[in-house]
Design a protein around this motif. Structure first.
Motif, mmCIF file in Angstrom:
data_model
loop_
_atom_site.group_PDB
_atom_site.id
_atom_site.type_symbol
_atom_site.label_atom_id
_atom_site.label_comp_id
_atom_site.label_asym_id
_atom_site.label_seq_id
_atom_site.Cartn_x
_atom_site.Cartn_y
_atom_site.Cartn_z
ATOM 1 N N ALA A 26 0.831 -1.210 0.000
ATOM 2 C CA ALA A 26 0.000 0.000 0.000
ATOM 3 C C ALA A 26 0.863 1.256 0.000
ATOM 4 C CB ALA A 26 -0.925 -0.010 1.217
ATOM 5 N N TRP A 29 2.641 1.673 -3.501
ATOM 6 C CA TRP A 29 1.752 2.082 -4.594
ATOM 7 C C TRP A 29 1.094 3.432 -4.354
ATOM 8 C CZ3 TRP A 29 -0.832 -3.416 -4.785
ATOM 9 C CH2 TRP A 29 0.075 -4.317 -5.346
ATOM 10 N N ILE A 31 -1.432 4.413 -1.836
ATOM 11 C CA ILE A 31 -2.871 4.445 -1.542
ATOM 12 C C ILE A 31 -3.224 5.789 -0.925
ATOM 13 C CG2 ILE A 31 -4.672 3.459 -0.063
ATOM 14 C CD1 ILE A 31 -4.018 1.711 -2.426
ATOM 15 N N TYR A 105 -6.364 -2.082 -7.161
ATOM 16 C CA TYR A 105 -5.704 -0.766 -7.187
ATOM 17 C C TYR A 105 -5.622 -0.217 -8.615
ATOM 18 C CZ TYR A 105 -1.978 2.703 -6.916
ATOM 19 O OH TYR A 105 -1.237 3.867 -7.033
ATOM 20 N N ARG A 109 -7.760 3.190 -10.077
ATOM 21 C CA ARG A 109 -6.998 4.285 -10.678
ATOM 22 C C ARG A 109 -7.238 4.382 -12.183
ATOM 23 N NH1 ARG A 109 -2.843 6.711 -7.664
ATOM 24 N NH2 ARG A 109 -3.518 6.656 -5.474
ATOM 25 N N SER A 323 -14.289 -2.765 -7.610
ATOM 26 C CA SER A 323 -13.716 -1.435 -7.867
ATOM 27 C C SER A 323 -14.788 -0.388 -8.136
ATOM 28 C CB SER A 323 -12.760 -1.494 -9.059
ATOM 29 O OG SER A 323 -13.447 -1.875 -10.239
ATOM 30 N N GLU A 329 -10.391 4.686 -0.948
ATOM 31 C CA GLU A 329 -9.231 3.954 -1.456
ATOM 32 C C GLU A 329 -8.494 3.182 -0.360
ATOM 33 O OE1 GLU A 329 -5.417 5.502 -3.758
ATOM 34 O OE2 GLU A 329 -7.208 5.663 -5.026
ATOM 35 N N ALA A 332 -9.112 -0.556 0.096
ATOM 36 C CA ALA A 332 -8.624 -1.537 -0.882
ATOM 37 C C ALA A 332 -7.754 -2.600 -0.227
ATOM 38 C CB ALA A 332 -7.841 -0.825 -1.990
#
Length: 568
Positions: A26, A29, A31, A105, A109, A323, A329, A332
């Protein structure tokens, strides 16, 4: 080895995986809890509908679980409990969790769009088309396999003269009745929460009470006795409706309520294992690299155990329905990565159940995965003082829970197949609302659903046993392709993707090997004059197409990743 010790070690390892590796992903990336999710940005009241975290967790967990964490470990138990345990732990933390979390994810996005659209954005329109074909074929196998399994748990039994045997059919009739009442209750729940704004806590309590009432009614009143074939038609009609109505009417509430059955099942299993702490010494730790029923450990182990370690179907759920409903977010991580690891716990409970029933399992007395799990767990709980009388009731409830999860996976798979069929006809960036003429007809939700149901249910009528081996390999191949897709997208947006390299290469090698073995087996059977029916030929063609499509996608993905590295 004591089963309670095995389960405790598994839970501790998985918890550490979530706290350290999951959170590290997380962080890597990026988040962002302040970022608007597609559920709000594209809210349409049909597919894009924000769901509170517990509700979405229920939908996601119920959809990805199905019967996989039970059937896989039971079938793979012939290799011994050590390789099964290791694959569940290593696969769940470093393969499945990364796969599910990464797919969700990437989708949130990318406007809540599917893996196919993400591939179109990173590798081009041609690759998107190929992936849509690949995904659609896999989802047809999902619909076929689970429709056959659900019909099997509902179907009545007939004697040699064709007369109904009510005594033998009572359990299945009860399961069918409870499932039908469950659907009605879910619709009422959805209306109350989403249209009458009833508090979720109050509605959840009422829902749990409703589940108990539904079970009591179904166990005592089950007048519907239908054949397997008739149930296949009924299920086909149901999933047709379920895949096109707004998610708040049926998908969200039914999966949320179903999750309570799943939590109950896991709670009973954990209590039974810790209370009885059976000795696993009767079950071999390792039986060798070859088994007469499953073949060689490589690739059989890694294809047989899917949902308990890594499953391609999960990426379709993450990027297809979950999603589009994610409220924040930050949810997730628990919804995708967390649900995968909870599923691993269920897989470990299954291994403990097999160990408890090893004498009966190894002798062939009890081999059906549902019977092994439900019978073993119920027997464990019965060892608790004062609980002996509850054994038959618990066994029936556990079978019911497994059947409910198969049904949740089934209608989710049908909706996902509908999305994929529609996306195939769209250009990059196009939506269903942008097209006209022939494309407007081809992307019609009802038409896409009917085509899917006819093909899926028709294939399912050939029998679960004939579908499952091909489904297992194609599902795991989809996991490899999903890992490739997310890795290339992360590379494009400048995010860390090195954690995908080993899992995606390993899964591609495993599954292509397994599918090639399946193709050789089917071709040999066809040339020898056995299994020469049209569906055998169709299964062989599907396997060949899956191998070819996956190899093309793999080569293009690797080229894309290498190109990204050179540019960087």
């Amino acid at each position: 080895m004591n089963a309670a010790v095995i389960l405790l070690i598994g839970i501790v390892v998985l918890a550490c995986g979530y706290l350290f590796y999951g959170r590290w992903l997380a962080k890597k990336w990026g988040i962002d809890a302040e970022r608007t999710t597609p559920a709000y940005e594209f809210e349409d009241g049909v597919d894009y509908v924000p769901a509170k975290s517990p509700v979405l967790m229920g939908h996601h967990f119920s959809s990805i679980a199905g019967a996989g964490p039970i059937t896989g470990p039971v079938q793979a138990a012939v290799f011994g409990w050590v390789p099964v345990m290791l694959w569940i732990l290593i696969g769940g933390i470093f393969f499945g969790g990364v796969h599910d979390f990464g797919a969700l994810y990437a989708s949130i996005r990318h406007k809540g769009q599917s893996i196919g659209e993400i591939i179109g954005d990173t590798m081009g329109y041609k690759m998107k088309k190929l992936f849509c074909i690949f995904t659609y074929l896999t989802l047809l196998l999902v619909v076929a396999a689970f429709s056959s399994m659900v019909a099997g748990t509902f179907a009545a039994t007939y004697d040699e003269t064709g007369a109904l045997d009510k005594a033998l059919s009572a359990t299945n009739a009860s399961t069918a009745m409870i499932s039908l009442l469950f659907i009605i209750m879910a619709i009422v729940f959805g209306i109350m929460v989403y249209r009458r704004n009833a508090p979720l806590l109050v509605s959840s309590i009422a829902g749990c009470i409703g589940i108990v009432l539904v079970v009591v009614i179904g166990l005592n009143f089950h007048p519907i006795y239908l054949s397997n074939k008739t149930w296949m038609f009924v299920i086909g009609a149901y999933i047709t409706i379920a895949s096109i109505v707004p998610v708040w009417i049926l998908l969200q509430p039914r999966d949320y309520l179903s999750s309570f059955l799943l939590y109950f099942m896991m709670f009973v299993a954990i209590i039974g294992i810790f209370a009885s702490h059976p000795d696993m010494s009767a079950m071999p730790a390792f039986t060798g690299f070859h088994n007469d029923t499953q073949g060689y450990l490589f690739p059989a182990l890694f294809v047989t155990i899917a949902c308990g370690a890594i499953s391609g179907f999960h990426s379709l759920v993450s990027s297809g329905t979950t999603s589009k409903q994610l409220d924040n977010e930050k949810d997730a991580l628990p919804v995708a990565y967390g649900a995968m690891l909870i599923e691993c716990v269920l897989g470990i409970c299954t291994i403990c159940a097999v160990g408890f029933f090893w004498d009966k399992f190894s002798s062939g007395e009890v081999t059906n995965p549902m019977q092994v799990f439900s019978g073993s767990i119920a027997a464990m709980v019965a060892t608790i003082p004062g609980m002996a009388a509850a054994e038959p009731v618990l066994k029936s409830l556990l079978i019911l829970a497994i059947s409910v999860f198969c049904l949740t996976s089934l209608d989710t798979a049908t909706r996902l197949a509908r999305y994929t069929f529609q996306e195939f006809w769209l250009e990059n960036g196009e939506t269903v609302n942008d097209v006209h003429g022939v494309k407007k007809v081809l992307t019609n939700p009802l038409l896409a659903t009917v085509i899917t149901v006819v093909l899926g249910v028709g294939l399912g009528m050939t029998g679960y046993i004939n579908i499952w081996p091909l489904f297992g390999a194609s599902n795991q191949l989809l996991a490899g392709v999903g890992l490739l897709a997310v890795a290339t997208w992360l590379g494009k947006v400048g995010k860390e993707n090195c954690m995908f390299y080993i899992p995606m290469v390993f899964m591609m090698v495993v599954t292509v090997t397994s599918l090639v073995q399946t193709i050789i087996k089917n071709v040999n059977a066809l040339t020898a004059g056995g299994a020469g029916d049209i569906w055998s030929i169709i299964r062989t063609v599907i396997a060949v197409l899956l191998v070819v499509l996956s190899l093309v996608l793999a080569v293009d993905s690797i080229k894309t990743i290498i190109s990204q590295k050179k540019k960087a």
